[in-house]
Design a protein around this motif. Structure first.
Motif, PDB file in Angstrom:
ATOM      1  N   SER A  44      36.155  48.787  48.151  1.00  0.00           N
ATOM      2  CA  SER A  44      37.586  48.738  47.414  1.00  0.00           C
ATOM      3  C   SER A  44      37.470  49.716  46.100  1.00  0.00           C
ATOM      4  O   SER A  44      38.485  50.614  46.023  1.00  0.00           O
ATOM      5  CB  SER A  44      37.808  47.372  46.984  1.00  0.00           C
ATOM      6  OG  SER A  44      39.189  47.561  46.206  1.00  0.00           O
ATOM      7  N   PHE A  45      36.756  50.077  45.673  1.00  0.00           N
ATOM      8  CA  PHE A  45      36.530  50.897  44.387  1.00  0.00           C
ATOM      9  C   PHE A  45      36.854  52.284  45.025  1.00  0.00           C
ATOM     10  O   PHE A  45      37.691  52.754  44.244  1.00  0.00           O
ATOM     11  CB  PHE A  45      35.193  50.994  43.842  1.00  0.00           C
ATOM     12  CG  PHE A  45      34.916  51.934  42.512  1.00  0.00           C
ATOM     13  CD1 PHE A  45      35.859  51.568  41.599  1.00  0.00           C
ATOM     14  CD2 PHE A  45      33.811  52.549  42.415  1.00  0.00           C
ATOM     15  CE1 PHE A  45      35.643  52.348  40.327  1.00  0.00           C
ATOM     16  CE2 PHE A  45      33.794  53.468  41.434  1.00  0.00           C
ATOM     17  CZ  PHE A  45      34.772  53.194  40.218  1.00  0.00           C
TER      18      PHE A  45
ATOM     19  N   LEU B  88      34.252  37.094  40.038  1.00  0.00           N
ATOM     20  CA  LEU B  88      34.217  35.941  39.595  1.00  0.00           C
ATOM     21  C   LEU B  88      34.136  34.698  40.618  1.00  0.00           C
ATOM     22  O   LEU B  88      33.635  33.650  40.349  1.00  0.00           O
ATOM     23  CB  LEU B  88      35.669  35.654  38.836  1.00  0.00           C
ATOM     24  CG  LEU B  88      36.048  34.393  38.212  1.00  0.00           C
ATOM     25  CD1 LEU B  88      35.067  33.905  37.208  1.00  0.00           C
ATOM     26  CD2 LEU B  88      37.296  34.301  37.870  1.00  0.00           C
ATOM     27  N   LEU B  89      34.798  35.004  41.748  1.00  0.00           N
ATOM     28  CA  LEU B  89      34.444  34.212  43.031  1.00  0.00           C
ATOM     29  C   LEU B  89      33.160  33.985  43.473  1.00  0.00           C
ATOM     30  O   LEU B  89      32.677  32.894  43.803  1.00  0.00           O
ATOM     31  CB  LEU B  89      35.528  34.846  44.195  1.00  0.00           C
ATOM     32  CG  LEU B  89      35.310  34.183  45.536  1.00  0.00           C
ATOM     33  CD1 LEU B  89      35.830  32.705  45.023  1.00  0.00           C
ATOM     34  CD2 LEU B  89      36.210  34.629  46.690  1.00  0.00           C
TER      35      LEU B  89
ATOM     36  N   ARG C 182      39.547  46.978  36.913  1.00  0.00           N
ATOM     37  CA  ARG C 182      40.131  46.589  38.110  1.00  0.00           C
ATOM     38  C   ARG C 182      40.226  45.138  38.350  1.00  0.00           C
ATOM     39  O   ARG C 182      39.196  44.457  38.381  1.00  0.00           O
ATOM     40  CB  ARG C 182      39.605  47.240  39.531  1.00  0.00           C
ATOM     41  CG  ARG C 182      39.427  48.950  39.539  1.00  0.00           C
ATOM     42  CD  ARG C 182      38.949  49.588  40.720  1.00  0.00           C
ATOM     43  NE  ARG C 182      40.017  49.267  41.598  1.00  0.00           N
ATOM     44  CZ  ARG C 182      39.831  48.621  43.164  1.00  0.00           C
ATOM     45  NH1 ARG C 182      38.477  48.148  43.222  1.00  0.00           N
ATOM     46  NH2 ARG C 182      40.641  48.365  43.821  1.00  0.00           N
ATOM     47  N   ARG C 183      41.456  44.666  38.864  1.00  0.00           N
ATOM     48  CA  ARG C 183      41.738  43.169  39.067  1.00  0.00           C
ATOM     49  C   ARG C 183      40.729  42.704  40.177  1.00  0.00           C
ATOM     50  O   ARG C 183      40.142  41.799  40.128  1.00  0.00           O
ATOM     51  CB  ARG C 183      43.063  42.768  39.266  1.00  0.00           C
ATOM     52  CG  ARG C 183      43.575  42.781  37.943  1.00  0.00           C
ATOM     53  CD  ARG C 183      45.123  42.474  38.131  1.00  0.00           C
ATOM     54  NE  ARG C 183      46.087  43.398  38.737  1.00  0.00           N
ATOM     55  CZ  ARG C 183      47.219  43.257  39.345  1.00  0.00           C
ATOM     56  NH1 ARG C 183      47.998  42.278  38.844  1.00  0.00           N
ATOM     57  NH2 ARG C 183      47.826  44.254  40.057  1.00  0.00           N
ATOM     58  N   PHE C 184      40.701  43.518  41.210  1.00  0.00           N
ATOM     59  CA  PHE C 184      39.981  43.267  42.305  1.00  0.00           C
ATOM     60  C   PHE C 184      38.545  42.927  42.256  1.00  0.00           C
ATOM     61  O   PHE C 184      37.957  42.011  42.522  1.00  0.00           O
ATOM     62  CB  PHE C 184      40.241  44.170  43.290  1.00  0.00           C
ATOM     63  CG  PHE C 184      39.587  43.921  44.931  1.00  0.00           C
ATOM     64  CD1 PHE C 184      40.068  43.057  45.727  1.00  0.00           C
ATOM     65  CD2 PHE C 184      38.424  44.366  45.106  1.00  0.00           C
ATOM     66  CE1 PHE C 184      39.429  42.745  47.018  1.00  0.00           C
ATOM     67  CE2 PHE C 184      37.598  43.892  46.390  1.00  0.00           C
ATOM     68  CZ  PHE C 184      38.351  43.089  47.401  1.00  0.00           C
ATOM     69  N   THR C 185      37.858  43.839  41.240  1.00  0.00           N
ATOM     70  CA  THR C 185      36.542  43.905  40.908  1.00  0.00           C
ATOM     71  C   THR C 185      36.197  42.516  40.218  1.00  0.00           C
ATOM     72  O   THR C 185      35.187  41.849  40.443  1.00  0.00           O
ATOM     73  CB  THR C 185      36.328  44.925  39.944  1.00  0.00           C
ATOM     74  OG1 THR C 185      36.391  46.201  40.635  1.00  0.00           O
ATOM     75  CG2 THR C 185      34.604  44.740  39.673  1.00  0.00           C
ATOM     76  N   ARG C 186      37.243  42.313  38.959  1.00  0.00           N
ATOM     77  CA  ARG C 186      37.007  41.009  38.433  1.00  0.00           C
ATOM     78  C   ARG C 186      36.951  39.814  39.106  1.00  0.00           C
ATOM     79  O   ARG C 186      36.161  38.884  39.035  1.00  0.00           O
ATOM     80  CB  ARG C 186      38.191  40.892  37.248  1.00  0.00           C
ATOM     81  CG  ARG C 186      37.866  41.996  36.210  1.00  0.00           C
ATOM     82  CD  ARG C 186      39.136  42.033  35.275  1.00  0.00           C
ATOM     83  NE  ARG C 186      38.963  42.746  34.151  1.00  0.00           N
ATOM     84  CZ  ARG C 186      39.509  43.213  32.933  1.00  0.00           C
ATOM     85  NH1 ARG C 186      40.486  42.220  32.827  1.00  0.00           N
ATOM     86  NH2 ARG C 186      39.418  43.881  32.244  1.00  0.00           N
TER      87      ARG C 186
END
Length: 338
Positions: free
Chosen positions: A138-139, A22-23, A14-18
Motif C-alpha cells: 500500500s505504501f 494496530l489490527l 498514513r491511516r492504512f499503516t496505523r
C-alpha cells in the motif's frame, strides 16, 4: 529536508499503516490472552488425580481384554463363526502395558515455556509478515495510483535513489514495530508460563535457540515486506501485490498441490512455498513418502524421507527478493514515468 525522514514520517502518518499495524498487534494480543485462559498450572492434586484416572483406564482395558479373550476361546471351542472378529490365537488379546497409559492424557492443558514457546514464534512471524506485506504494498502502490510518485520525481529525479529510500523507510518502520512486539511477545508468554504453566529447565542454550528462531522470524517479516513493496511498484498499484499473492498461493500453490497429488509425485510438498517458510522457521521439515518402503534389519517398513532445511529456504527467499526487487528497480529505471 532528508528524503528518508520525509518518507518515514509519511509512512507513520498514513491511516492504512496505523490501522493495519494496530489490527496485527491486536491479533497478537488475542493469541496471548487466548493461550492464557486455555491453560492452567498443574499442582500435585491434579497429578495424583490423573494417575488415578490412568489406573482406572488400565483396569478397564484389563477387564475388557479378559472378557474378549474369554469370548474368543468360547467361540473357538464351540466352533462358532466369528467373521474375523477374533484372531486365530486368543491369547494375543491382552491389555496394553500399564506404562503405555500415561497420566498426562488426563491432565488439563498447561503451557511449558521451554517446550512450547518456540512454536508460538511461527504465528508471530506470520502475522507481522502479513502486516508488512500489505503495508509495504500500500505504501508504494498508493504513490503510483495517486500520482505522488511522479510529483516526487520532479523534486528528486534520481529514480532508484527515491525507490530505495522509500524501501529503507518502510523496512525501518516495520522493524521499529517488530522488535518491540517481539520483546512483548516473549514477556507475555513468560507471564503465561509463570501463572498457567512452567518456566523450568530454561538454560542459556534454550534462550539462544529461541533468539535464533526469533531472528529468522524478523528476517521473514522484512523479506515479505520487501516483496510486497516490489510487487506493488512493478504493477504501479497495491492490487498488483495483493492479486499476485492470491494468484500464487491460491491458484498456483493450491492447484499445484492437487495436480502433484493426482500425479503421484514423490514429496509433493517440496514444490510448495509454505513448506520452505515452515522450514525457515523450524530449521528443518521432514517429508515422508508412504508409497515406498525402506526395510530395516528388524523387519520394519519405514517410509522414504526427504529433509528441507533452513539453508535451502534461505536460498529460495534470497533469490525471490533479488529477482522481484531487481525487476522493480529495472522497470523503475527503464519505463516512462507519466
Amino acid at each position: 529536508m532528508s528524503l528518508f525522514r520525509t518518507e518515514l514520517r509519511r509512512l507513520t502518518k498514513r491511516r492504512f499503516t496505523r490501522y493495519s499495524t494496530l489490527l496485527g498487534l491486536l491479533v497478537l494480543v488475542a493469541v496471548v490472552v487466548g493461550v492464557f485462559f486455555t491453560n492452567q498450572k498443574i499442582d500435585a492434586g491434579q497429578l495424583a488425580r490423573a494417575e488415578r484416572q490412568a489406573d482406572q483406564q488400565y483396569q478397564e482395558q484389563v477387564r475388557w481384554s479378559e472378557q474378549e479373550r474369554a469370548e474368543c476361546e468360547k467361540a473357538k471351542t464351540a466352533g462358532t463363526s466369528t467373521d474375523g472378529r477374533y484372531p486365530d490365537d486368543c491369547s494375543v488379546i491382552t491389555a496394553p502395558p500399564r506404562d503405555q497409559i500415561q497420566a498426562s492424557w488426563f491432565l488439563p492443558s498447561t503451557f511449558d515455556f521451554k517446550e512450547t514457546f518456540d512454536e508460538t514464534l511461527i504465528p508471530f512471524a506470520a502475522i507481522l509478515a502479513l502486516v508488512g506485506f500489505v503495508v509495504g504494498a500500500s505504501f508504494v502502490g498508493a504513490e503510483w495510483s495517486t500520482g505522488g510518485m511522479m510529483n516526487l520525481l520532479l523534486w528528486r529525479p534520481k529514480r532508484l535513489t527515491v525507490l530505495l529510500t522509500k524501501l529503507a523507510a518502510l523496512l525501518t518502520g516495520i522493524l521499529a514495530v517488530t522488535l518491540p512486539a517481539a520483546v512483548l511477545w516473549i514477556a507475555g508468554f513468560w507471564a503465561v508460563a509463570t501463572f498457567r504453566g512452567s518456566t523450568e529447565k530454561m538454560t542459556s542454550g534454550v534462550w539462544q535457540s529461541f533468539l535464533l528462531t526469533g531472528l529468522r522470524g524478523v528476517a521473514l517479516v522484512l523479506v515479505l515486506t520487501t516483496i510486497g513493496f516490489a510487487l506493488a511498484s512493478l504493477g504501479r498499484h497495491t492490487a498488483m501485490a495483493l492479486g499476485g499473492v492470491v494468484a500464487v498461493m491460491v491458484v498456483g500453490q493450491f492447484g499445484l498441490g492437487i495436480l502433484l497429488g493426482m500425479a503421484g509425485v514423490r514429496f509433493a510438498e517440496a514444490w510448495l512455498l509454505p513448506t520452505y517458510i515452515l522450514a525457515w522457521m523450524t530449521k528443518t521439515v521432514t517429508l515422508q513418502d508412504w508409497n515406498s518402503c525402506n526395510a530395516t534389519y528388524f523387519g520394519e517398513c519405514k517410509p522414504a524421507t526427504m529433509e528441507i532445511t533452513w539453508q535451502q529456504s534461505s536460498v529460495l527467499l534470497s533469490v525471490s527478493v533479488l529477482v522481484i526487487l531487481g525487476a522493480a528497480l529495472w522497470t523503475m529505471r527503464r519505463r516512462d514515468i507519466t
